[in-house]
Write an enzyme that holds these catalytic residues in place. Structure first.
Site, PDB file in Angstrom:
ATOM      1  N   ASP A  35       0.826  -1.154   0.057  1.00 25.31           N
ATOM      2  CA  ASP A  35       0.154   0.074   0.029  1.00 25.31           C
ATOM      3  C   ASP A  35       0.939   1.389  -0.037  1.00 25.31           C
ATOM      4  O   ASP A  35       0.484   1.892  -0.930  1.00 25.31           O
ATOM      5  CB  ASP A  35      -0.942   0.026   1.264  1.00 25.31           C
ATOM      6  CG  ASP A  35      -2.125   1.031   1.319  1.00 25.31           C
ATOM      7  OD1 ASP A  35      -2.399   1.593   0.300  1.00 25.31           O
ATOM      8  OD2 ASP A  35      -2.734   1.296   2.421  1.00 25.31           O
TER       9      ASP A  35
ATOM     10  N   ARG B 217      -9.723  10.403 -12.115  1.00 25.38           N
ATOM     11  CA  ARG B 217      -9.385  10.411 -10.413  1.00 25.38           C
ATOM     12  C   ARG B 217      -8.820   9.092 -10.059  1.00 25.38           C
ATOM     13  O   ARG B 217      -8.153   8.905  -9.125  1.00 25.38           O
ATOM     14  CB  ARG B 217     -10.330  10.747  -9.502  1.00 25.38           C
ATOM     15  CG  ARG B 217     -10.790  12.145  -9.669  1.00 25.38           C
ATOM     16  CD  ARG B 217     -12.048  12.492  -8.749  1.00 25.38           C
ATOM     17  NE  ARG B 217     -11.763  12.258  -7.666  1.00 25.38           N
ATOM     18  CZ  ARG B 217     -12.935  11.671  -6.583  1.00 25.38           C
ATOM     19  NH1 ARG B 217     -13.886  11.340  -7.051  1.00 25.38           N
ATOM     20  NH2 ARG B 217     -12.531  11.395  -5.318  1.00 25.38           N
ATOM     21  N   LYS B 218      -8.925   8.199 -11.201  1.00 27.62           N
ATOM     22  CA  LYS B 218      -8.430   6.733 -10.585  1.00 27.62           C
ATOM     23  C   LYS B 218      -6.947   6.505 -11.045  1.00 27.62           C
ATOM     24  O   LYS B 218      -6.750   6.532 -12.171  1.00 27.62           O
ATOM     25  CB  LYS B 218      -9.434   5.772 -11.040  1.00 27.62           C
ATOM     26  CG  LYS B 218     -11.015   5.721 -10.687  1.00 27.62           C
ATOM     27  CD  LYS B 218     -12.136   4.927 -11.148  1.00 27.62           C
ATOM     28  CE  LYS B 218     -12.401   5.091 -12.400  1.00 27.62           C
ATOM     29  NZ  LYS B 218     -13.467   4.373 -12.896  1.00 27.62           N
TER      30      LYS B 218
HETATM   31  C1  LIG Z   1       5.452   4.771   4.247  1.00 26.81           C
HETATM   32  C2  LIG Z   1       5.918   5.250   3.079  1.00 26.81           C
HETATM   33  C3  LIG Z   1       6.035   6.812   3.024  1.00 26.81           C
HETATM   34  C4  LIG Z   1       6.401   7.456   1.558  1.00 26.81           C
HETATM   35  C5  LIG Z   1       5.005   7.355   1.002  1.00 26.81           C
HETATM   36  C6  LIG Z   1       4.003   8.392   1.209  1.00 26.81           C
HETATM   37  C7  LIG Z   1       2.886   8.299   0.486  1.00 26.81           C
HETATM   38  C8  LIG Z   1       1.851   7.605   0.927  1.00 26.81           C
HETATM   39  C9  LIG Z   1       0.859   6.962   0.102  1.00 26.81           C
HETATM   40  C10 LIG Z   1      -0.434   6.683   0.910  1.00 26.81           C
HETATM   41  C11 LIG Z   1      -0.845   5.406   0.779  1.00 26.81           C
HETATM   42  C12 LIG Z   1      -1.754   4.819   1.604  1.00 26.81           C
HETATM   43  C13 LIG Z   1      -3.024   5.235   1.862  1.00 26.81           C
HETATM   44  C14 LIG Z   1      -4.140   4.966   2.701  1.00 26.81           C
HETATM   45  O1  LIG Z   1      -3.836   3.989   3.171  1.00 26.81           O
HETATM   46  S1  LIG Z   1      -5.547   5.780   2.731  1.00 26.81           S
HETATM   47  C15 LIG Z   1      -6.436   4.891   3.768  1.00 26.81           C
HETATM   48  C16 LIG Z   1      -7.382   3.778   3.241  1.00 26.81           C
HETATM   49  N1  LIG Z   1      -8.117   4.053   2.682  1.00 26.81           N
HETATM   50  C17 LIG Z   1      -9.360   4.466   2.881  1.00 26.81           C
HETATM   51  O2  LIG Z   1      -9.671   4.802   4.024  1.00 26.81           O
HETATM   52  C18 LIG Z   1     -10.419   5.242   1.899  1.00 26.81           C
HETATM   53  C19 LIG Z   1     -11.803   5.284   2.184  1.00 26.81           C
HETATM   54  N2  LIG Z   1     -12.573   5.218   0.956  1.00 26.81           N
HETATM   55  C20 LIG Z   1     -12.972   6.734   0.685  1.00 26.81           C
HETATM   56  O3  LIG Z   1     -12.670   7.410   1.383  1.00 26.81           O
HETATM   57  C21 LIG Z   1     -13.756   6.608  -0.642  1.00 26.81           C
HETATM   58  O4  LIG Z   1     -14.339   5.547  -1.028  1.00 26.81           O
HETATM   59  C22 LIG Z   1     -12.632   7.123  -1.785  1.00 26.81           C
HETATM   60  C23 LIG Z   1     -11.987   8.481  -1.521  1.00 26.81           C
HETATM   61  C24 LIG Z   1     -11.880   6.053  -2.149  1.00 26.81           C
HETATM   62  C25 LIG Z   1     -13.696   7.379  -2.970  1.00 26.81           C
HETATM   63  O5  LIG Z   1     -14.677   8.163  -2.595  1.00 26.81           O
HETATM   64  P1  LIG Z   1     -14.931   9.476  -3.703  1.00 26.81           P
HETATM   65  O6  LIG Z   1     -16.264  10.045  -3.179  1.00 26.81           O
HETATM   66  O7  LIG Z   1     -13.873  10.413  -3.570  1.00 26.81           O
HETATM   67  O8  LIG Z   1     -15.031   8.999  -5.029  1.00 26.81           O
HETATM   68  P2  LIG Z   1     -16.349   7.893  -5.594  1.00 26.81           P
HETATM   69  O9  LIG Z   1     -17.034   7.062  -4.953  1.00 26.81           O
HETATM   70  O10 LIG Z   1     -17.178   8.865  -6.501  1.00 26.81           O
HETATM   71  O11 LIG Z   1     -15.363   7.088  -6.728  1.00 26.81           O
HETATM   72  C26 LIG Z   1     -14.380   7.751  -7.860  1.00 26.81           C
HETATM   73  C27 LIG Z   1     -14.434   6.604  -8.748  1.00 26.81           C
HETATM   74  O12 LIG Z   1     -13.734   5.335  -8.191  1.00 26.81           O
HETATM   75  C28 LIG Z   1     -14.477   4.271  -8.420  1.00 26.81           C
HETATM   76  N3  LIG Z   1     -14.146   3.779  -7.162  1.00 26.81           N
HETATM   77  C29 LIG Z   1     -14.034   4.024  -5.769  1.00 26.81           C
HETATM   78  N4  LIG Z   1     -13.898   2.970  -5.025  1.00 26.81           N
HETATM   79  C30 LIG Z   1     -13.673   1.863  -5.761  1.00 26.81           C
HETATM   80  C31 LIG Z   1     -13.547   0.564  -5.544  1.00 26.81           C
HETATM   81  N5  LIG Z   1     -13.177   0.422  -4.060  1.00 26.81           N
HETATM   82  N6  LIG Z   1     -13.045  -0.178  -6.484  1.00 26.81           N
HETATM   83  C32 LIG Z   1     -13.281   0.194  -7.701  1.00 26.81           C
HETATM   84  N7  LIG Z   1     -13.792   1.463  -8.019  1.00 26.81           N
HETATM   85  C33 LIG Z   1     -13.672   2.163  -7.144  1.00 26.81           C
HETATM   86  C34 LIG Z   1     -15.885   4.934  -8.513  1.00 26.81           C
HETATM   87  O13 LIG Z   1     -16.584   3.698  -8.995  1.00 26.81           O
HETATM   88  C35 LIG Z   1     -15.720   5.913  -9.319  1.00 26.81           C
HETATM   89  O14 LIG Z   1     -15.515   5.604 -10.515  1.00 26.81           O
HETATM   90  P3  LIG Z   1     -16.141   6.088 -11.613  1.00 26.81           P
HETATM   91  O15 LIG Z   1     -17.789   6.232 -11.446  1.00 26.81           O
HETATM   92  O16 LIG Z   1     -15.696   7.755 -11.825  1.00 26.81           O
HETATM   93  O17 LIG Z   1     -15.940   5.743 -12.875  1.00 26.81           O
END
Ligand SMILES: CCCCCCCCCCCCCC(=O)SCCNC(=O)CCNC(=O)[C@H](O)C(C)(C)COP(=O)(O)OP(=O)(O)OC[C@H]1O[C@@H](n2cnc3c(N)ncnc32)[C@H](O)[C@@H]1OP(=O)(O)O
Length: 258
Positions: free
Chosen positions: A183, A228-229
């Site tokens: 992740d 956005r995906k």
């Molecule tokens: C350690 C390392 C350090 C260095 C790195 C630093 C960077 C770290 C990086 C961080 C990494 C770690 C990060 C973490 O751990 S993030 C923490 C874990 N994730 C969450 O808690 C997210 C919870 N979910 C949400 O908040 C919402 O559901 C999100 C924001 C995801 C979408 O809600 P939103 O209201 O915004 O959008 P929408 O519902 O209109 O959907 C938009 C489009 O997406 C499609 N869609 C949505 N869900 C799914 C699904 N499950 N499968 C397939 N498709 C899906 C949907 O059909 C639509 O498609 P279309 O109709 O437009 O075609």
């Protein structure tokens, strides 16, 4: 105050992890709470800014002894080698560090709290929050890792070594930790490609267990951006590419809330 290792030295073979990793030295975290991840992701923004400004080459390679770890605003950069790193992790670090020299790859700094990745955070230094992957104080017992990003290839590589506090099955890494590394690596790659994201979907096939103390590489690519995906693919392999530990796909959604 920094208390820890002598930089530029290598850990002698010891501990659970070394005993377990007869065939290679290798060790790694999972789902964080939303608020933590949000900050984590914002951290990614700063990381990307950092990537565009960091000079090629980065810090001195680990074989050059220094008396202090690399610090940003006084914060320790945990992505730099320390005495708990195995030879295999050290070698991989040196390999990717070498690749940074022509500018294609960049090493990402890593602090133990996300706010240290953000400049000008008014709460900097006042929060107790710890980054999920950097929440243990002792070197080597949790996750030791370093990420490298290749902008042209939209590729993020994370070399990591999971320590003895991350056990799942006896002697092996907990699958949630593997998921966390996937992740974080794929998410980091997505952040560096499009900006702040949330993980929406993560599918993992676990192919082989990861020995605690061994060295692994999570190698992730952004395959497609559709609005956005952000679609990613990630493979976790052993340090020498001989064994595949896990294969995964991840969907990240670009967020305007972060
Ligand atoms: C350690 C390392 C350090 C260095 C790195 C630093 C960077 C770290 C990086 C961080 C990494 C770690 C990060 C973490 O751990 S993030 C923490 C874990 N994730 C969450 O808690 C997210 C919870 N979910 C949400 O908040 C919402 O559901 C999100 C924001 C995801 C979408 O809600 P939103 O209201 O915004 O959008 P929408 O519902 O209109 O959907 C938009 C489009 O997406 C499609 N869609 C949505 N869900 C799914 C699904 N499950 N499968 C397939 N498709 C899906 C949907 O059909 C639509 O498609 P279309 O109709 O437009 O075609």
């Amino acid at each position: 105050m920094y208390v820890g290792v002598t930089w530029g030295t290598r850990a002698p073979a010891k501990s659970t992890s070394d005993r377990l990793s007869a065939g290679g030295n290798d060790r790694h975290t999972s789902a964080a709470m939303l608020s933590i991840c949000a900050r984590h992701t914002r951290g990614g923004i700063y990381l990307c800014n950092y990537l565009t400004t960091q000079r090629a080459g980065g810090p001195a390679p680990c074989h050059v002894s220094t008396s202090q770890p690399s610090l940003s605003k006084g914060h320790r950069d945990y992505s730099l080698p320390n005495a708990s790193w195995s030879q295999n992790l050290q070698d991989l670090y040196n390999k990717y560090q070498e690749l940074t020299k022509n500018g294609d790859w960049k090493r990402l700094p890593s602090y133990n709290t996300s706010v240290h990745h953000r400049e000008g955070d008014p709460m900097d230094g006042e929060r107790e929050n710890r980054l999920f992957t950097r929440n243990l104080d002792k070197d080597g017992v949790g996750l030791e890792y370093c990420m490298f990003y290749n902008k042209a290839e939209k590729r993020m590589v994370c070399i990591f070594q999971p320590g003895p506090y991350l056990e799942g099955p006896p002697g092996f890494l907990h699958g949630g930790c593997t998921a966390t590394m996937i992740d974080s690596t794929a998410g980091g790659g997505a952040v560096c490609t499009v900006g702040p994201v949330f993980t929406a979907n993560l599918n993992i096939d676990y192919r082989n267990p990861i020995l605690l103390g061994s060295t692994a590489i999570a190698d992730s690519t952004v395959e497609k951006v559709d609005g956005r995906k952000v679609y990613t693919r990630c493979t976790v392999r052993g340090h020498d590419d001989k064994v595949v530990y896990a294969e995964a796909t991840g969907l990240f959604i670009k967020s305007s809330n972060l």
